[in-house]
Design a protein around this motif. Structure first.
Motif, PDB file in Angstrom:
ATOM      1  N   SER A 213     -22.008 -20.852-102.657  1.00  0.00           N
ATOM      2  CA  SER A 213     -22.929 -21.908-103.092  1.00  0.00           C
ATOM      3  C   SER A 213     -23.258 -21.855-104.579  1.00  0.00           C
ATOM      4  O   SER A 213     -23.280 -22.884-105.252  1.00  0.00           O
ATOM      5  CB  SER A 213     -24.214 -21.842-102.266  1.00  0.00           C
ATOM      6  N   GLN A 214     -23.494 -20.658-105.099  1.00  0.00           N
ATOM      7  CA  GLN A 214     -24.043 -20.609-106.462  1.00  0.00           C
ATOM      8  C   GLN A 214     -23.080 -21.116-107.540  1.00  0.00           C
ATOM      9  O   GLN A 214     -23.441 -22.024-108.303  1.00  0.00           O
ATOM     10  CB  GLN A 214     -24.530 -19.204-106.790  1.00  0.00           C
ATOM     11  N   PRO A 215     -21.833 -20.590-107.616  1.00  0.00           N
ATOM     12  CA  PRO A 215     -20.946 -21.099-108.675  1.00  0.00           C
ATOM     13  C   PRO A 215     -20.630 -22.584-108.512  1.00  0.00           C
ATOM     14  O   PRO A 215     -20.591 -23.326-109.497  1.00  0.00           O
ATOM     15  CB  PRO A 215     -19.682 -20.238-108.531  1.00  0.00           C
ATOM     16  N   LEU A 216     -20.425 -23.027-107.274  1.00  0.00           N
ATOM     17  CA  LEU A 216     -20.107 -24.447-107.083  1.00  0.00           C
ATOM     18  C   LEU A 216     -21.340 -25.303-107.369  1.00  0.00           C
ATOM     19  O   LEU A 216     -21.251 -26.380-107.966  1.00  0.00           O
ATOM     20  CB  LEU A 216     -19.589 -24.705-105.663  1.00  0.00           C
ATOM     21  N   GLY A 217     -22.523 -24.784-106.980  1.00  0.00           N
ATOM     22  CA  GLY A 217     -23.773 -25.513-107.238  1.00  0.00           C
ATOM     23  C   GLY A 217     -24.013 -25.679-108.732  1.00  0.00           C
ATOM     24  O   GLY A 217     -24.507 -26.720-109.171  1.00  0.00           O
ATOM     25  N   GLU A 218     -23.649 -24.676-109.510  1.00  0.00           N
ATOM     26  CA  GLU A 218     -23.847 -24.797-110.974  1.00  0.00           C
ATOM     27  C   GLU A 218     -22.988 -25.924-111.536  1.00  0.00           C
ATOM     28  O   GLU A 218     -23.438 -26.705-112.370  1.00  0.00           O
ATOM     29  CB  GLU A 218     -23.527 -23.466-111.662  1.00  0.00           C
ATOM     30  N   VAL A 219     -21.757 -26.032-111.043  1.00  0.00           N
ATOM     31  CA  VAL A 219     -20.893 -27.121-111.532  1.00  0.00           C
ATOM     32  C   VAL A 219     -21.466 -28.471-111.084  1.00  0.00           C
ATOM     33  O   VAL A 219     -21.587 -29.407-111.890  1.00  0.00           O
ATOM     34  CB  VAL A 219     -19.440 -26.945-111.006  1.00  0.00           C
ATOM     35  N   LEU A 220     -21.835 -28.563-109.832  1.00  0.00           N
ATOM     36  CA  LEU A 220     -22.253 -29.876-109.307  1.00  0.00           C
ATOM     37  C   LEU A 220     -23.590 -30.357-109.893  1.00  0.00           C
ATOM     38  O   LEU A 220     -23.859 -31.552-109.937  1.00  0.00           O
ATOM     39  CB  LEU A 220     -22.329 -29.838-107.767  1.00  0.00           C
ATOM     40  N   THR A 221     -24.433 -29.422-110.322  1.00  0.00           N
ATOM     41  CA  THR A 221     -25.707 -29.854-110.924  1.00  0.00           C
ATOM     42  C   THR A 221     -25.600 -30.015-112.438  1.00  0.00           C
ATOM     43  O   THR A 221     -26.417 -30.703-113.044  1.00  0.00           O
ATOM     44  CB  THR A 221     -26.827 -28.823-110.653  1.00  0.00           C
ATOM     45  N   GLN A 222     -24.589 -29.377-113.059  1.00  0.00           N
ATOM     46  CA  GLN A 222     -24.615 -29.317-114.533  1.00  0.00           C
ATOM     47  C   GLN A 222     -23.416 -29.949-115.223  1.00  0.00           C
ATOM     48  O   GLN A 222     -23.401 -30.034-116.451  1.00  0.00           O
ATOM     49  CB  GLN A 222     -24.729 -27.852-114.975  1.00  0.00           C
ATOM     50  N   HIS A 223     -22.418 -30.361-114.478  1.00  0.00           N
ATOM     51  CA  HIS A 223     -21.264 -30.955-115.156  1.00  0.00           C
ATOM     52  C   HIS A 223     -21.666 -32.311-115.742  1.00  0.00           C
ATOM     53  O   HIS A 223     -22.236 -33.145-115.035  1.00  0.00           O
ATOM     54  CB  HIS A 223     -20.107 -31.131-114.161  1.00  0.00           C
ATOM     55  N   PRO A 224     -21.358 -32.553-117.020  1.00  0.00           N
ATOM     56  CA  PRO A 224     -21.834 -33.797-117.633  1.00  0.00           C
ATOM     57  C   PRO A 224     -21.245 -35.067-117.011  1.00  0.00           C
ATOM     58  O   PRO A 224     -21.842 -36.143-117.131  1.00  0.00           O
ATOM     59  CB  PRO A 224     -21.419 -33.666-119.108  1.00  0.00           C
ATOM     60  N   LEU A 225     -20.093 -34.963-116.333  1.00  0.00           N
ATOM     61  CA  LEU A 225     -19.523 -36.176-115.719  1.00  0.00           C
ATOM     62  C   LEU A 225     -20.192 -36.507-114.382  1.00  0.00           C
ATOM     63  O   LEU A 225     -19.966 -37.573-113.824  1.00  0.00           O
ATOM     64  CB  LEU A 225     -18.009 -36.019-115.518  1.00  0.00           C
ATOM     65  N   ILE A 226     -20.977 -35.584-113.857  1.00  0.00           N
ATOM     66  CA  ILE A 226     -21.706 -35.900-112.612  1.00  0.00           C
ATOM     67  C   ILE A 226     -23.037 -36.514-113.010  1.00  0.00           C
ATOM     68  O   ILE A 226     -23.853 -35.891-113.679  1.00  0.00           O
ATOM     69  CB  ILE A 226     -21.885 -34.638-111.745  1.00  0.00           C
ATOM     70  N   ARG A 227     -23.250 -37.759-112.597  1.00  0.00           N
ATOM     71  CA  ARG A 227     -24.454 -38.475-113.040  1.00  0.00           C
ATOM     72  C   ARG A 227     -25.519 -38.564-111.943  1.00  0.00           C
ATOM     73  O   ARG A 227     -26.617 -39.088-112.178  1.00  0.00           O
ATOM     74  CB  ARG A 227     -24.086 -39.886-113.532  1.00  0.00           C
ATOM     75  N   LYS A 228     -25.147 -38.089-110.745  1.00  0.00           N
ATOM     76  CA  LYS A 228     -26.127 -38.137-109.659  1.00  0.00           C
ATOM     77  C   LYS A 228     -25.900 -36.926-108.766  1.00  0.00           C
ATOM     78  O   LYS A 228     -24.761 -36.657-108.359  1.00  0.00           O
ATOM     79  CB  LYS A 228     -25.898 -39.435-108.867  1.00  0.00           C
ATOM     80  N   PHE A 229     -26.983 -36.201-108.483  1.00  0.00           N
ATOM     81  CA  PHE A 229     -26.861 -35.036-107.611  1.00  0.00           C
ATOM     82  C   PHE A 229     -27.853 -35.194-106.464  1.00  0.00           C
ATOM     83  O   PHE A 229     -29.042 -35.436-106.685  1.00  0.00           O
ATOM     84  CB  PHE A 229     -27.146 -33.739-108.391  1.00  0.00           C
ATOM     85  N   SER A 230     -27.364 -35.068-105.254  1.00  0.00           N
ATOM     86  CA  SER A 230     -28.220 -35.238-104.078  1.00  0.00           C
ATOM     87  C   SER A 230     -28.172 -33.959-103.235  1.00  0.00           C
ATOM     88  O   SER A 230     -27.092 -33.455-102.929  1.00  0.00           O
ATOM     89  CB  SER A 230     -27.721 -36.433-103.266  1.00  0.00           C
ATOM     90  N   PHE A 231     -29.342 -33.475-102.857  1.00  0.00           N
ATOM     91  CA  PHE A 231     -29.410 -32.210-102.114  1.00  0.00           C
ATOM     92  C   PHE A 231     -30.251 -32.382-100.862  1.00  0.00           C
ATOM     93  O   PHE A 231     -31.322 -32.994-100.905  1.00  0.00           O
ATOM     94  CB  PHE A 231     -30.050 -31.137-103.007  1.00  0.00           C
ATOM     95  N   THR A 232     -29.792 -31.830 -99.761  1.00  0.00           N
ATOM     96  CA  THR A 232     -30.637 -31.678 -98.572  1.00  0.00           C
ATOM     97  C   THR A 232     -30.642 -30.203 -98.221  1.00  0.00           C
ATOM     98  O   THR A 232     -29.574 -29.586 -98.081  1.00  0.00           O
ATOM     99  CB  THR A 232     -30.119 -32.508 -97.386  1.00  0.00           C
ATOM    100  N   GLY A 233     -31.841 -29.653 -98.080  1.00  0.00           N
ATOM    101  CA  GLY A 233     -31.957 -28.236 -97.738  1.00  0.00           C
ATOM    102  C   GLY A 233     -33.390 -27.781 -97.933  1.00  0.00           C
ATOM    103  O   GLY A 233     -34.322 -28.596 -97.911  1.00  0.00           O
ATOM    104  N   SER A 234     -33.559 -26.501 -98.166  1.00  0.00           N
ATOM    105  CA  SER A 234     -34.914 -25.949 -98.240  1.00  0.00           C
ATOM    106  C   SER A 234     -35.568 -26.302 -99.582  1.00  0.00           C
ATOM    107  O   SER A 234     -34.882 -26.535-100.580  1.00  0.00           O
ATOM    108  CB  SER A 234     -34.854 -24.432 -98.095  1.00  0.00           C
ATOM    109  N   THR A 235     -36.882 -26.269 -99.605  1.00  0.00           N
ATOM    110  CA  THR A 235     -37.616 -26.577-100.839  1.00  0.00           C
ATOM    111  C   THR A 235     -37.307 -25.539-101.913  1.00  0.00           C
ATOM    112  O   THR A 235     -37.122 -25.887-103.082  1.00  0.00           O
ATOM    113  CB  THR A 235     -39.124 -26.669-100.523  1.00  0.00           C
ATOM    114  N   SER A 236     -37.183 -24.259-101.526  1.00  0.00           N
ATOM    115  CA  SER A 236     -36.964 -23.232-102.563  1.00  0.00           C
ATOM    116  C   SER A 236     -35.615 -23.434-103.265  1.00  0.00           C
ATOM    117  O   SER A 236     -35.534 -23.356-104.491  1.00  0.00           O
ATOM    118  CB  SER A 236     -37.086 -21.832-101.968  1.00  0.00           C
ATOM    119  N   VAL A 237     -34.562 -23.717-102.514  1.00  0.00           N
ATOM    120  CA  VAL A 237     -33.258 -23.958-103.164  1.00  0.00           C
ATOM    121  C   VAL A 237     -33.306 -25.285-103.930  1.00  0.00           C
ATOM    122  O   VAL A 237     -32.791 -25.391-105.043  1.00  0.00           O
ATOM    123  CB  VAL A 237     -32.107 -23.926-102.131  1.00  0.00           C
TER     124      VAL A 237
END
Ligand code: NAP
Length: 486
Positions: A213-237
């Motif tokens: 989760s962590q390395p892939l999550g960093e790309v999906l939240t921080q890559h400049p070509l991704i303009r929308k990030f949607s997450f379902t899960g716990s409040t802490s994550v």
């Protein structure tokens, strides 16, 4: 599993229209929570492989957005039809990796597919506006355009529907989509990808990344070509990913944890309240974000409610999804059992008592937690403040309407709330005062594609479903046309 189409069970990730293994050849095992057996291995992709997928999804998005709304609708409907055609196989895959009874998996597949059908139609209803301009020489136009590449991280409790609710509005809006499913349940996501290939989606439009989760999550939240990030899960994550996404001011939707109150007023129809309580508490063995977490029952019907809920809970059968037709499956893993036991122990030492359940089933063992009813709960107990995520119905007495509204709102969460009453004045007062995104009145089931699902406070940001849900994948552009009279 006895699949009619064994091709639906994939052990590779799906990127840019290709089935791929990790360059490192590393894999992650997927196990059946009911038996512990290994079902499959999926690639453990690296951050570099995820970055490559983002570039490919970006190219795909460029072409997809140019297609007509009708063409996007047709692709989504083709996918929807294939999902329904393979519903039984998809349900088996889902039950095998997640543990829920087959009948629940089947309804999850239909529920997820209904989002795809709803948003297929919605693709044709992305309307702009003209606004009156202050200057008669000018016109103001507002158009809606797809935001770009959208990415998501999803949880294990609804391995199909939590993806369908996001990908359907994204594709309808003209976005491409990358999902990284929970590591415990990637097989349902990969089966959806296989059916998108069968539906002849353009390559790179729908991508499933598997891996840590962590390395892939960093790309999906921080890559400049991704303009929308949607997450379902716990409040802490969710908090962590929200902070990561702030780096590029990426638009974020968060569907996070809940702590749902379920209030039964003295004038409630008790039969209907019991039926609603069973539905709102025990679906997916209590492992849903909208599960009733706190039952507040008026003191005049407190004993009667507990007696009936106890009887109804004792009738629920636990079992393996593939043998018989159980009502409850196992909890997802031993950590979930430890969490439930810790909350139970705390409540019992602070004055609550069990009327049924409270243990792992003695015959089935494993993570099969019994349907449990706990009476005399109060707000000094940890379970009043934390998500149980287990089949434990904790019951709290109350006397006054104002008092119970105060209890219900005494939480940082605000996803769903339920209450039973037949007095229209009270119903209106109470739904207006509950600080929740979703309120079920005289029902324990509240999710459907036509309605905007989502929470307030620490339960999240944004809505999934209804005509509101597509807005998260669109940007407004305002055009000022000037010099008209020149
Ligand atoms: P979780 O631990 O937050 O995990 C959710 C997803 O986040 C999983 O894919 C997980 O990957 C991933 N993840 C974990 N740490 C991460 C990190 N540092 N970076 C990137 N991704 C990370 O939640 P869960 O236990 O799976 O799911 C249950 C929670 O989801 C409950 O709180 C429930 O209320 C909430 N939920 C909310 C809704 C809603 O609509 N509001 C719906 C369903 C569930 P791994 O699988 O590898 O850990």
């Amino acid at each position: 599993m006895n699949l009619q189409h064994p091709n639906l069970l994939r052990q590779q990730a799906y990127l840019n229209g290709q089935w791929v293994s990790a360059k490192s050849q590393q894999t992650l095992a997927v196990t059946n929570p009911a038996t512990g057996e290994t079902l499959a291995h999926v690639p453990n992709l690296s951050a570099e492989e995820a970055q490559q997928a983002v570039h490919e999804a970006h190219q795909a998005q460029h072409h997809w957005a140019k297609l007509s709304a009708q063409t996007r609708c047709d692709h989504l409907l083709n996918w929807y039809n294939l999902i329904l055609k393979h519903k039984d196989d998809l349900a088996q895959i889902l039950s095998a990796e997640q543990g829920k009874p087959l009948k629940e998996s089947q309804s999850e597949i239909e529920y997820g597919a209904n989002y795809i059908r709803f948003y297929a139609e919605q693709a044709k209803r992305i309307y702009g506006e003209t606004l009156p301009a202050a200057n008669s020489d000018q016109r103001i136009l507002v158009i809606k355009q797809p935001i770009g590449v959208a990415a998501a991280i999803t949880p294990w409790n609804f391995p199909n529907a939590m993806i369908a609710r996001k990908v359907a509005p994204a594709l309808a809006a003209g976005c491409s989509f990358i999902v990284r499913p929970a590591s415990q349940t990637p097989l349902s996501a990969l089966a959806l990808a296989y059916l998108s290939e069968q539906a002849q989606f353009p390559k790179g439009l729908f991508n499933v990344l598997t891996g840590e989760s962590q390395p892939l999550g960093e790309v999906l939240t921080q890559h400049p070509l991704i303009r929308k990030f949607s997450f379902t899960g716990s409040t802490s994550v969710g908090q962590k990913l929200y902070a990561q996404a702030s780096k590029n001011i990426t638009k974020v939707s968060l569907e996070l944890g809940g702590n749902a109150p379920f209030i039964v007023f003295a004038d409630a129809d008790l039969d209907s309240a019991i039926e609603g309580a069973i539905a709102a508490k025990y679906r997916n063995s209590g492992q849903t974000c909208v599960c009733a977490n706190r039952f507040y029952v008026h003191s005049s019907i407190y004993d009667a409610f507990i007696e009936r809920l106890t009887k109804a809970s004792e009738k629920l059968r636990l079992g393996n999804a593939f043998t018989g037709s159980p009502d409850l499956g196992p909890l997802i893993d031993s950590k979930a059992v430890e969490h439930a036991n810790a909350l139970l122990k705390d409540a019992l030492t602070k004055g609550a008592s069990l009327t049924t359940g409270g243990k792992i089933d003695p015959e089935l063992g494993g993570t099969y937690f019994q349907a449990t009813v706990l009476k005399d709960a109060n707000h000094n107990m940890d379970l009043a403040h934390e998500e149980l995520f287990a089949p434990i119905a904790a019951i709290y007495p109350f006397d006054e309407e104002e008092e119970v509204i105060r209890y219900a709102n005494d939480t940082p969460y605000g996803l769903s709330a339920y209450f039973y009453s037949r007095d229209i004045g009270r119903i209106t007062r109470v739904y207006e005062q509950l600080q929740y995104g979703i309120v079920g009145v005289n029902t324990g089931l509240i999710s459907n594609p036509e309605a905007p699902f989502g929470g307030v406070k620490q339960s999240g940001i944004g809505r999934e479903g209804s005509h509101h849900g597509i807005e998260d994948y669109l940007e407004l552009k305002y055009i000022l046309l000037a010099g008209i009279n020149a």
